[in-house]
Structure formats: structure tokens, C-alpha cells
Design an enzyme around this catalytic site. Structure first.
Site, PDB file in Angstrom:
ATOM      1  N   THR A   2       0.984  -1.181  -0.154  1.00  0.00           N
ATOM      2  CA  THR A   2       0.241   0.196   0.024  1.00  0.00           C
ATOM      3  C   THR A   2       1.121   1.453  -0.027  1.00  0.00           C
ATOM      4  OG1 THR A   2      -1.534  -1.654   1.478  1.00  0.00           O
ATOM      5  CG2 THR A   2      -2.009   1.433   1.524  1.00  0.00           C
ATOM      6  N   GLY A  51      -4.838  -5.636   5.364  1.00  0.00           N
ATOM      7  CA  GLY A  51      -5.919  -5.341   5.442  1.00  0.00           C
ATOM      8  C   GLY A  51      -7.069  -5.961   6.508  1.00  0.00           C
ATOM      9  N   THR A  75      -0.489   0.570   6.299  1.00  0.00           N
ATOM     10  CA  THR A  75      -0.256  -1.100   5.685  1.00  0.00           C
ATOM     11  C   THR A  75      -0.067  -2.315   6.595  1.00  0.00           C
ATOM     12  OG1 THR A  75       1.353  -1.280   3.446  1.00  0.00           O
ATOM     13  CG2 THR A  75       2.207  -0.361   5.184  1.00  0.00           C
TER      14      THR A  75
END
Length: 280
Positions: free
Chosen positions: A154, A206, A203
Site C-alpha cells: 500500500t 488489510g 499498510t
């Protein structure tokens, strides 16, 4: 005025010296560009700009270079939050746009500020965002060979401007090979959150970040009087109880910068006009 950016975890891809050096050089350049932009723009505008640069660099899993899902399609998510107004806007599982963060930024002016899937793409098209494939050959090879990278990619940016206003932006190309429709943390307050006291971008995996409500917890704890270090320590201790995989970057209202990861190594860079720090 200060800015800090992250580009996911170094362990997400080839850990050669060449790749490490490339990411260090890229992050240093983008951090400096973002700070230069911040000198004449708000924190809100700057975080979108910085994340767009990260989206445009195939070294990272966002925008160009995003991961391919299990059905062979790339779907991306991004969000931005203005700490001053406490408004968040974002897109979830959007396809075929070059910079999801700019679509997310456009949505800040709407009553319906988080859009997903086809609705997000329709909105993007109606607002002048051209159709653009973000797939690169490396990602196609990984998909075809089923070389999933662990879902730790991310990008994000946190900034504080000359007025002391905070903002955060986060963008992801997913974890790769996920079930279509899977929702990442990046367009939620678990992965991307800001108010007048603190701003945080996350990051990692998730699902772990959402389970821990990482960004929202850190910001809330700083708001309630904890230092950045204390807020990170308590939140990451809680992350350990689920063996969570995450990293986060933050700036508080006093301009303090902090970053931490639960496993090595989150790649990041920060710049305040004088001191340039990059992961080692």
C-alpha cells in the site's frame, strides 16, 4: 511543514540490493517533491499529490503495478481525509483509472463520498478521468505463475502544512489473488484517518488493520492526550494479540513524526525541508 510517505513493505517483492536501493531513491525523491509542493499548497492537496507520484511508480503496489485479483482483474482502492474538516472520501475496487487517489479527492465535494466498484468507475468517467490500464508485465507474470506476494503493499502520505493543518491519503492495488469484492483497509478509517490532532496512514494485511482499527485508534488516543509514541505502542501491542501484520506513519498537531511496523520492513521516507530520513 512536514511530510512522511510509505510504500508498503520491502518484503513484498524481490529483496535484492538493487530493489532496495531503487525504493530508497524513489521515496527520497517523492518525499522531497511532496515537501516542495507543500510549500505552496495545503496538506490536503499535498497528500493527494504525493500518493499520485507513488501510484505512478511501478515499484509500488498501487496505481500502476497494482496486483491482479483471482479472476484476472485489477481493482484498486484509495482514500483521503482532511483533518481540519474531518471529511473522508474514497473509492473501493475501482478499475481502469491511472490515479485512484485523485478520484477519491474529487469525491470530497460530494454528499456521497465513498463509492465502490462500477459506481466509482462511472463517477470517474463522468468527471473526466480517462480509461487507463494499470497492469504491468511483472504483475501478469506473477498472476500466471500464482506468485502471491503476501498482500503487504500500500502507499500513503501524511502531511502538516504551514497553517498546522493535517491530512492523510492512502492507496492500494490490493493483495493479489484475492476474492473479487474483497474490501481492503485503505478506504476505511482503520487504514486512513485524520483529525485536527493527528493523521495516520497504514499498510500491511488489510484484514489485520481493520480488526485492530489501527489508524482510528492511534488518532483517537493522541486526541485523548497520549503522545504519538504512546499511542503507537498501545495500538501495536494490541495488534500483537492477533499476530497482526501492519505498519503506520503519522504526524501530530505539533509536527512530531512517528512510524512503526509489526514486522520488518516498512519502506518510508520523511522530509521537513532540512532532515531527510529514509528506511534502511
Amino acid at each position: 511543514m512536514k511530510v512522511i510517505i510509505h510504500g508498503g513493505f520491502f518484503s513484498e517483492s524481490d529483496q535484492s540490493h538493487e530493489v532496495k536501493t531503487a525504493k530508497q531513491d524513489s521515496l527520497k525523491e517523492i518525499a522531497q517533491k511532496a515537501f516542495g509542493y507543500l510549500t505552496t499548497h495545503s496538506a490536503f492537496d499535498t497528500v493527494a499529490y504525493a500518493v499520485s507520484l507513488l501510484e505512478d511508480d511501478p515499484l509500488y503496489n498501487a496505481g500502476i503495478g497494482s496486483q491482479i485479483q483471482s479472476d484476472g482483474v485489477i481493482r484498486m482502492s484509495a482514500a483521503i481525509m482532511n483533518g481540519n474538516t474531518q471529511k473522508l472520501s474514497g473509492v473501493i475496487n475501482i478499475q481502469n483509472v491511472q490515479n485512484p487517489i485523485f478520484v477519491a479527492k474529487d469525491l470530497i465535494r460530494e454528499d456521497d463520498r465513498v463509492l465502490g466498484g462500477n459506481g466509482a468507475k462511472i463517477y470517474a468517467t463522468e468527471n473526466g478521468f480517462e480509461n487507463f490500464s494499470t497492469e504491468i508485465p511483472q504483475r501478469r507474470k506473477e498472476y500466471e505463475a500464482k506468485l502471491a506476494n503476501g498482500g503487504k503493499g500500500t502507499v500513503g502520505c501524511v502531511a502538516i502544512d504551514h497553517e498546522g493543518k493535517l491530512a492523510v491519503a492512502t492507496s492500494t492495488g490490493g493483495k493479489g489473488f484475492e476474492i473479487p469484492g474483497r474490501i481492503s483497509d485503505s478506504a476505511t478509517v482503520a487504514g486512513n484517518y485524520a483529525n485536527a490532532f493527528c493523521a495516520v496512514s497504514c499498510t500491511g494485511v488489510g484484514e489485520d488493520i481493520v480488526s485492530n482499527a489501527t489508524a482510528a485508534k492511534i488518532v483517537t488516543r493522541v486526541t485523548d492526550g497520549m503522545s504519538l509514541e504512546q499511542a503507537f505502542s498501545k495500538t501495536f501491542d494490541e495488534l500483537k494479540t492477533i499476530d497482526g501484520f501492519a505498519g503506520a506513519i503519522a504526524i501530530d498537531k505539533d509536527g512530531n513524526i512517528y512510524h512503526r511496523d509489526s514486522y520488518p520492513t516498512m519502506v518510508f521516507a520523511s522530509f521537513d525541508g532540512e532532515k531527510l530520513e529514509v528506511f534502511s
